[in-house]
Design an enzyme around this catalytic site. Structure first.
Site: not given
Length: 444
Positions: A63, A330-331, A355, A357-358
């Site tokens: 989220e 975070g990578e 997810n 989509i990234e």
């Protein structure tokens, strides 16, 4: 059930709920502060914000990532943003993504208080938000009732609502109907989500699409990943966001694939590098141990960073192993920059998927498993657009991934399809911003 009985129930169950949170925190690691003051709405000497913030709640990692384009747009408009979470992974992601804004005081981070009446009442009294945006599906009856009494307009954004969620909500009775009805505005990801939300009691639900399509890509991380892949000179398959025991399932599949390749002698020419990325930090050591048990040569991403991100020694270390274990937070965009193909996990067990989509936005073809109900409409659309394919097992996903990296024409077609598909679905952030302005204006 009405809200009185709901509140009585959570008070009776509070010791068990706190114990469960403590156990979860111990397994996950990090500073969860399960019994800290802010979890109960106590903030001590912490000063209240000078300007009424727009409050955005992103419960966990997924989220928080989804909310980033919206938060960035609010910050660009000069708003002060209060960002709340329930989990350490969400809080860490937010801290990394908005470090500069946190340092300047434009963005405030805090735990969401537990849904006890006194806790949420103290939360609103301290922060005095001008409006609240809950991301995807976080609906707490006492929180929303207090917001309504305090005159704080609330929005549910990028909402997804499955058949199972609808059944659970209907069983809960009036307490959840009133909670959904209290929102000034709800933006659903799809028409099906909107229809189910209205059956649950929500009114006037609009369809905005998914905030994840408006992702702001960190081009520096992507380019560093691509540069590393170019220097490495190996075909790279990224296995992203494994959950529960999926890392073990994929490790078994990798071991079987490499054993077969070595038996046929085909592995000697440009061997594939597999990048295995557990979603939760508590799985990092477990995944490393299992790789060692199966005799797979591996190196951890944290070890590469110690050697120097793009150093010769880091690149050489990746040339000598079968698996790069992604043990950093975070990578993900660096990993996607590295990838020729991405297998997005959380979908090879009945967990709903993660997810994907990234990866499409970076131009990486995607393979998912059979369980993608968290992204049902998006997954259907992506497959129809030719941006993603489905595999029933980890072994079949590996096989399809390797076939794809060895088929340049098909790879290029899927990569282009993914980029175009993401571009066609952008705009959710602007729709949510317009709705937010509308409910704020109507509240003045």
């Amino acid at each position: 059930m009405n809200r009185f009985f709901y509140t009585a129930s959570i008070r009776i169950l509070a010791p068990a709920l706190m114990a469960w949170m403590g156990l979860r925190a111990r397994r996950a690691g990090g500073e969860w502060q399960v019994l800290s003051g802010p979890r109960f709405g106590f903030y001590g000497a912490l000063p209240a914000p000078e300007k009424a913030p727009v409050w955005v709640h992103a419960v966990s990692l997924g989220e928080t990532r989804a909310a980033q384009p919206l938060i960035r747009a609010l910050l660009d408009q000069g708003e002060t943003v209060l960002l709340t979470h329930m989990t350490v992974t969400g809080r860490t992601e937010g801290a990394n993504a908005f470090a500069a804004e946190i340092a300047s005081g434009q963005l405030l981070q805090q735990w969401l208080p537990y849904d006890f009446p006194g806790s949420v009442r103290r939360f609103f009294a301290h922060y005095r938000p001008c409006a609240g945006v809950l991301i995807e599906r976080e609906v707490w009856p006492n929180l929303l009732a207090t917001a309504q009494r305090q005159g704080v307009p609330m929005m549910l954004a990028s909402a997804r609502f499955s058949e199972n969620a609808l059944r659970t909500s209907l069983k809960a009775g009036s307490v959840m109907r009133r909670a959904y009805r209290s929102f000034k505005l709800i933006y659903a990801q799809s028409l099906a989500d909107a229809q189910r939300l209205e059956l649950a009691g929500a009114q006037g639900v609009r369809v905005s699409g998914n905030l994840k399509f408006d992702v702001v890509l960190p081009q520096d991380k992507i380019e560093r990943g691509r540069g590393f892949a170019s220097a490495l000179g190996r075909r790279v398959v990224v296995i992203a966001s494994t959950r529960e025991t999926e890392h073990a399932d994929f490790t078994d599949a990798i071991a079987h694939y490499l054993r077969r390749e070595r038996e046929h002698g085909s592995e000697l020419h440009s061997p594939v590098l597999f990048v295995l990325i557990p979603r939760h930090p508590e799985r990092f050591d477990e995944a490393a141990d299992y790789l060692n048990q199966l005799g797979l040569r591996s190196v951890r991403r944290s070890e590469l960073l110690e050697q120097g991100d793009t150093s010769t020694s880091a690149i050489q270390a990746c040339r000598e192993v079968d698996v790069l274990l992604g043990d950093t937070i975070g990578e993900m965009h660096w990993y996607y920059g590295l990838a020729r193909v991405a297998i997005v996990a959380g979908s090879f067990q009945p967990l709903g998927g993660q997810n994907f989509i990234e990866a499409c936005a970076v131009g990486v073809p995607v393979i998912v498993g059979p369980h993608t109900h968290n992204f049902a409409q998006a997954m259907q659309d992506a497959m129809q657009a030719g941006a993603a394919i489905r595999a029933s097992t980890p072994a079949l996903a590996l096989q399809q991934a390797v076939e794809l990296v060895d088929d340049p024409a098909r790879h290029h077609k899927m990569a282009d399809a993914g980029l175009h598909w993401v571009q066609m679905h952008e705009g959710a952030v602007q729709r949510v911003l317009s709705g937010l302005a509308q409910i704020r204006d109507s509240n003045t």
